[in-house]
Design a protein around this motif. Structure first.
Motif, mmCIF file in Angstrom:
data_model
loop_
_atom_site.group_PDB
_atom_site.id
_atom_site.type_symbol
_atom_site.label_atom_id
_atom_site.label_comp_id
_atom_site.label_asym_id
_atom_site.label_seq_id
_atom_site.Cartn_x
_atom_site.Cartn_y
_atom_site.Cartn_z
ATOM 1 N N LYS A 55 -2.864 -0.921 9.455
ATOM 2 C CA LYS A 55 -1.670 -0.352 10.132
ATOM 3 C C LYS A 55 -0.975 -1.457 11.060
ATOM 4 C CE LYS A 55 -2.158 3.452 7.908
ATOM 5 N NZ LYS A 55 -1.347 3.648 6.642
ATOM 6 N N GLY A 74 3.070 5.266 -0.114
ATOM 7 C CA GLY A 74 3.176 6.773 -0.383
ATOM 8 C C GLY A 74 2.232 7.193 -1.573
ATOM 9 N N ASP A 89 6.982 -1.735 4.773
ATOM 10 C CA ASP A 89 7.070 -1.022 6.142
ATOM 11 C C ASP A 89 5.743 -0.614 6.460
ATOM 12 O OD1 ASP A 89 7.513 -0.004 8.536
ATOM 13 O OD2 ASP A 89 8.972 1.516 7.916
ATOM 14 N N SER A 91 4.419 0.355 8.743
ATOM 15 C CA SER A 91 3.645 1.536 9.662
ATOM 16 C C SER A 91 3.901 2.797 8.741
ATOM 17 C CB SER A 91 4.973 1.630 10.752
ATOM 18 O OG SER A 91 5.966 1.956 9.968
ATOM 19 N N ARG A 92 4.034 2.910 7.522
ATOM 20 C CA ARG A 92 4.020 3.987 6.655
ATOM 21 C C ARG A 92 2.690 3.927 5.949
ATOM 22 N NH1 ARG A 92 9.229 6.443 4.746
ATOM 23 N NH2 ARG A 92 10.891 5.888 6.385
ATOM 24 N N SER A 93 2.593 4.734 5.007
ATOM 25 C CA SER A 93 1.237 4.893 4.309
ATOM 26 C C SER A 93 1.337 3.873 3.156
ATOM 27 C CB SER A 93 0.991 6.130 3.704
ATOM 28 O OG SER A 93 -0.108 6.172 2.848
ATOM 29 N N SER A 126 12.616 1.409 0.301
ATOM 30 C CA SER A 126 11.562 2.412 0.784
ATOM 31 C C SER A 126 10.940 3.397 -0.677
ATOM 32 C CB SER A 126 12.082 3.701 1.479
ATOM 33 O OG SER A 126 13.411 4.155 0.931
ATOM 34 N N SER A 187 12.918 7.716 8.897
ATOM 35 C CA SER A 187 13.469 6.562 9.430
ATOM 36 C C SER A 187 13.928 6.347 10.422
ATOM 37 C CB SER A 187 13.848 5.864 8.356
ATOM 38 O OG SER A 187 13.143 5.575 7.002
ATOM 39 N N ALA A 224 4.788 10.728 4.913
ATOM 40 C CA ALA A 224 5.292 9.387 5.011
ATOM 41 C C ALA A 224 4.156 8.392 5.534
ATOM 42 C CB ALA A 224 6.707 9.184 5.640
ATOM 43 N N THR A 225 3.557 8.963 6.551
ATOM 44 C CA THR A 225 2.733 7.934 7.396
ATOM 45 C C THR A 225 1.315 8.288 7.350
ATOM 46 O OG1 THR A 225 2.958 9.152 9.570
ATOM 47 C CG2 THR A 225 4.753 7.511 8.919
ATOM 48 N N TRP A 232 1.448 8.340 15.662
ATOM 49 C CA TRP A 232 2.073 7.029 14.868
ATOM 50 C C TRP A 232 2.654 6.421 16.329
ATOM 51 C CZ3 TRP A 232 7.188 5.105 15.348
ATOM 52 C CH2 TRP A 232 7.495 4.185 14.582
#
Length: 288
Positions: A55, A74, A89, A91-93, A126, A187, A224-225, A232
């Motif tokens: 992460k 995701g 990105d 910071s997302r899953s 995304s 986002s 999302a995460t 987060w």
């Protein structure tokens, strides 16, 4: 480092597997340039290295040189094939590894900047993170990695044109069918929080930015995460703290304030939970 030497290094890495990685050594908050490159490198995954799902709080661009990678964003999976660029990105899953039966070689850069979230949204990265037939971007990736390896004082000035060239190529590739959708609420919240991690954010303010109820925001953020908005935010602050403790000489109290903690004791407690050691111990080890 020349391009020929880079390929020689990759050939050796393909024999043994491994990663060649370089980190930026300056404070991103004092950079006058629009894009800040945090790290970059070359990787060869022989297919037995397991899944990567670290992460961070940067955007990471992966250019596949040979073989094929498997990337999950995701609950969807994508193939990272030769000459394709994958934009994550982080910071997302997400997760990635070599596809079954493949040796996956790639170069990558991790970067941040005020306009990157807008690129990510407008180019629909995304939901479609893979851009095909961009092998001509390799010299720009190598230019960035070379500057990170050299660590000279003007490295940002030389890296930013390479970043701009990469973004221009991606924009051209996707310009015919860009996404004109409004940014999704998650986002929007992420972008606002990243712009001011020192602010005393709470869930009420986050929900107001998203235009959602607190429960709706929590559900969308979790999807999302795989974490809550507050968790987060805490992770984003800890990643920034790690960087500042490594590259700056600010005392722990000043770092705490820049990461949104008015109380340095509260900061130290959260940091130790995150890293397993105190901020001072982390700094001493990072500089050893």
């Amino acid at each position: 480092m020349t391009l020929a030497l880079s390929w020689t290094i990759l050939a050796l890495m393909k024999m043994n597997g491994g990663t060649e990685i370089y980190f930026h050594s300056s404070d991103p908050a004092v950079s006058p340039w629009p894009y800040q490159v945090a790290a970059g490198g070359r990787t060869h995954d022989p297919g037995n290295g397991g899944i990567v799902d670290r992460k961070y709080h940067q955007h990471t661009l992966i250019l596949t040189l040979s073989g094929e990678g498997w990337i999950r964003v995701g609950n969807r999976e994508f193939a990272a094939e030769e000459s394709c660029l994958t934009w994550l990105d982080t910071s997302r899953s997400y997760a990635h590894r070599a596809a079954p039966g493949n040796h996956w070689s790639y170069v990558w850069v991790a970067l941040s900047g005020e306009t990157l979230d807008s690129f990510f949204i407008q180019l629909n990265l995304s939901t479609e993170p893979v851009v095909k037939e961009v092998a001509d971007l390799l010299p720009d990736f190598e230019g960035i990695i070379q500057q990170l390896a050299n660590q000279n004082t003007s490295m940002d000035a030389y890296m930013n044109p390479h970043v701009a060239a990469i973004l221009a190529e991606l924009f051209t590739k996707r310009a015919g069918t860009p996404s004109h959708r409004e940014a999704d609420p998650v986002s929007i919240v992420m972008r606002q929080l990243r712009m001011d991690l020192s602010r005393n954010w709470d869930i009420t303010a986050m929900a107001a930015i998203a235009g959602l109820s607190q429960s709706q925001l929590f559900r969308r953020f979790q999807a999302a995460t795989e974490t809550s908005p507050i968790s987060w935010l805490r992770r984003e602050r800890m990643v920034l703290a790690e960087h500042l403790l490594t590259v700056s000489s600010e005392n722990v109290s000043a770092v705490a304030q820049r990461c949104g903690y008015a109380d340095p004791f509260h900061f130290s407690r959260d940091f130790k939970r995150h890293c397993g050691r105190s901020p001072r111990a982390f700094r001493e080890n990072a500089r050893f």
